[in-house]
Write a protein that holds these residues in place. Structure first.
Motif, mmCIF file in Angstrom:
data_model
loop_
_atom_site.group_PDB
_atom_site.id
_atom_site.type_symbol
_atom_site.label_atom_id
_atom_site.label_comp_id
_atom_site.label_asym_id
_atom_site.label_seq_id
_atom_site.Cartn_x
_atom_site.Cartn_y
_atom_site.Cartn_z
ATOM 1 N N PHE A 97 0.841 -1.197 0.000
ATOM 2 C CA PHE A 97 0.000 0.000 0.000
ATOM 3 C C PHE A 97 0.878 1.249 0.000
ATOM 4 N N PRO A 98 0.796 2.080 -1.051
ATOM 5 C CA PRO A 98 1.630 3.296 -1.085
ATOM 6 C C PRO A 98 1.194 4.301 -0.010
ATOM 7 N N ILE A 99 2.139 4.679 0.831
ATOM 8 C CA ILE A 99 1.864 5.612 1.928
ATOM 9 C C ILE A 99 1.933 7.033 1.392
ATOM 10 N N LYS A 100 0.907 7.836 1.714
ATOM 11 C CA LYS A 100 0.897 9.249 1.332
ATOM 12 C C LYS A 100 1.169 10.065 2.589
ATOM 13 N N VAL A 101 2.143 10.975 2.500
ATOM 14 C CA VAL A 101 2.527 11.797 3.652
ATOM 15 C C VAL A 101 2.413 13.263 3.261
ATOM 16 N N ARG A 102 1.806 14.066 4.142
ATOM 17 C CA ARG A 102 1.719 15.508 3.890
ATOM 18 C C ARG A 102 1.736 16.266 5.218
ATOM 19 N N VAL A 103 2.187 17.525 5.145
ATOM 20 C CA VAL A 103 2.217 18.383 6.326
ATOM 21 C C VAL A 103 0.933 19.200 6.339
ATOM 22 N N GLU A 104 0.276 19.213 7.496
ATOM 23 C CA GLU A 104 -0.987 19.940 7.652
ATOM 24 C C GLU A 104 -0.929 20.708 8.976
ATOM 25 N N GLY A 105 -0.592 22.004 8.917
ATOM 26 C CA GLY A 105 -0.457 22.809 10.131
ATOM 27 C C GLY A 105 0.735 22.358 10.955
ATOM 28 N N ASN A 106 0.471 21.969 12.208
ATOM 29 C CA ASN A 106 1.564 21.487 13.062
ATOM 30 C C ASN A 106 1.517 19.969 13.221
ATOM 31 N N GLU A 107 1.027 19.283 12.184
ATOM 32 C CA GLU A 107 0.964 17.827 12.169
ATOM 33 C C GLU A 107 1.424 17.285 10.826
ATOM 34 N N VAL A 108 1.908 16.053 10.845
ATOM 35 C CA VAL A 108 2.202 15.325 9.611
ATOM 36 C C VAL A 108 1.122 14.255 9.508
ATOM 37 N N VAL A 109 0.413 14.248 8.375
ATOM 38 C CA VAL A 109 -0.678 13.302 8.163
ATOM 39 C C VAL A 109 -0.165 12.149 7.306
ATOM 40 N N ILE A 110 -0.345 10.937 7.797
ATOM 41 C CA ILE A 110 0.114 9.726 7.107
ATOM 42 C C ILE A 110 -1.133 8.958 6.671
ATOM 43 N N GLU A 111 -1.355 8.893 5.345
ATOM 44 C CA GLU A 111 -2.555 8.250 4.813
ATOM 45 C C GLU A 111 -2.215 6.931 4.137
ATOM 46 N N ASN A 112 -3.196 6.030 4.116
ATOM 47 C CA ASN A 112 -3.118 4.734 3.437
ATOM 48 C C ASN A 112 -2.019 3.832 4.019
ATOM 49 N N PHE A 113 -1.719 3.993 5.299
ATOM 50 C CA PHE A 113 -0.714 3.136 5.938
ATOM 51 C C PHE A 113 -1.319 1.753 6.133
ATOM 52 N N LEU A 114 -0.740 0.748 5.517
ATOM 53 C CA LEU A 114 -1.228 -0.635 5.516
ATOM 54 C C LEU A 114 -2.680 -0.724 5.045
ATOM 55 N N GLY A 115 -3.093 0.215 4.197
ATOM 56 C CA GLY A 115 -4.441 0.212 3.650
ATOM 57 C C GLY A 115 -5.511 0.690 4.615
ATOM 58 N N GLU A 116 -5.106 1.319 5.712
ATOM 59 C CA GLU A 116 -6.083 1.798 6.700
ATOM 60 C C GLU A 116 -6.901 2.959 6.137
ATOM 61 N N LYS A 117 -8.154 3.018 6.523
ATOM 62 C CA LYS A 117 -9.051 4.070 6.029
ATOM 63 C C LYS A 117 -8.811 5.414 6.726
ATOM 64 N N HIS A 118 -8.478 5.364 8.021
ATOM 65 C CA HIS A 118 -8.282 6.592 8.788
ATOM 66 C C HIS A 118 -6.795 6.969 8.798
ATOM 67 N N PRO A 119 -6.498 8.259 8.561
ATOM 68 C CA PRO A 119 -5.083 8.667 8.558
ATOM 69 C C PRO A 119 -4.490 8.690 9.970
ATOM 70 N N ARG A 120 -3.202 8.442 10.036
ATOM 71 C CA ARG A 120 -2.475 8.561 11.297
ATOM 72 C C ARG A 120 -1.824 9.938 11.318
ATOM 73 N N ARG A 121 -1.633 10.488 12.515
ATOM 74 C CA ARG A 121 -1.086 11.842 12.639
ATOM 75 C C ARG A 121 0.103 11.844 13.595
ATOM 76 N N ALA A 122 1.112 12.656 13.235
ATOM 77 C CA ALA A 122 2.292 12.821 14.086
ATOM 78 C C ALA A 122 2.472 14.315 14.345
ATOM 79 N N LYS A 123 2.663 14.683 15.595
ATOM 80 C CA LYS A 123 2.787 16.097 15.974
ATOM 81 C C LYS A 123 4.177 16.646 15.649
ATOM 82 N N ILE A 124 4.207 17.871 15.120
ATOM 83 C CA ILE A 124 5.467 18.591 14.904
ATOM 84 C C ILE A 124 5.694 19.443 16.150
ATOM 85 N N VAL A 125 6.804 19.231 16.835
ATOM 86 C CA VAL A 125 7.077 19.878 18.113
ATOM 87 C C VAL A 125 7.801 21.213 17.903
#
Length: 178
Positions: A97-125
């Motif tokens: 599953f190709p992972i899509k990564v983008r920066v959105e405000g003060n978070e990094v949004v990780i989409e399509n991780f292992l085919g998951e429907k909901h994106p995962r988010r990582a905080k930018i400190v």
């Protein structure tokens, strides 16, 4: 007596405020910006003398030796941060599953991780900047702790649970610290 010195390089200005009872506020200004740190430990002294920062303790105990080394490292990291900055490189790895990564405000949004429907988010400190170039993520900043924590948040956001890690090796991994 235990003591260590930190050289202040050309183009960097360091200010030491406070005393051993109230704590020290170290402020470093350089070409990349300004960074500060509050350090406090009774019996540890910090002073600025002719182009050097002196960190010392009058007692020769293991605890004081450790704290002198810790304060020395923190001050050295402050100076290096405002002079050169810190950079972490991370790699996006996937098998199916190709992972899509983008920066959105003060978070990094990780989409399509292992085919998951909901994106995962990582905080930018803090003041850290995140740049995405294809399958490479670059984390830059002047504070070592903020950059390291942001990189760790990205790595932790793609932690795989309930699957065999030898088979499912998808994720975002730190490949270079500098």
């Amino acid at each position: 007596m235990i003591e260590r010195f930190v050289e202040i390089p050309e183009g960097v200005e360091v200010k030491v405020e406070g005393d051993t009872t109230k704590g020290y506020n170290i402020i470093a200004r350089g070409p990349l910006g300004e960074n500060s740190r509050f350090l406090k430990f009774r019996g540890i002294y910090i002073e600025k003398t002719d182009g050097k920062i002196r960190v010392y303790a009058n007692e020769e105990r293991r605890r004081f030796k450790a704290m002198v080394g810790t304060f020395w490292a923190h001050i050295r990291n402050l100076i290096r941060g405002v002079k050169d900055g810190y950079e972490y490189k991370l790699k996006v790895v996937y098998a199916h599953f190709p992972i899509k990564v983008r920066v959105e405000g003060n978070e990094v949004v990780i989409e399509n991780f292992l085919g998951e429907k909901h994106p995962r988010r990582a905080k930018i400190v803090g003041r850290t900047k995140v740049e995405i170039r294809g399958q490479e993520i670059i984390v830059r900043g002047i504070d070592k702790e903020e950059c390291g924590q942001t990189a760790a948040n990205l790595e932790r956001a793609t932690k795989i649970k309930d699957k065999d890690p030898r088979v499912f090796q998808d994720g975002i991994y730190i490949v270079e610290k500098g």
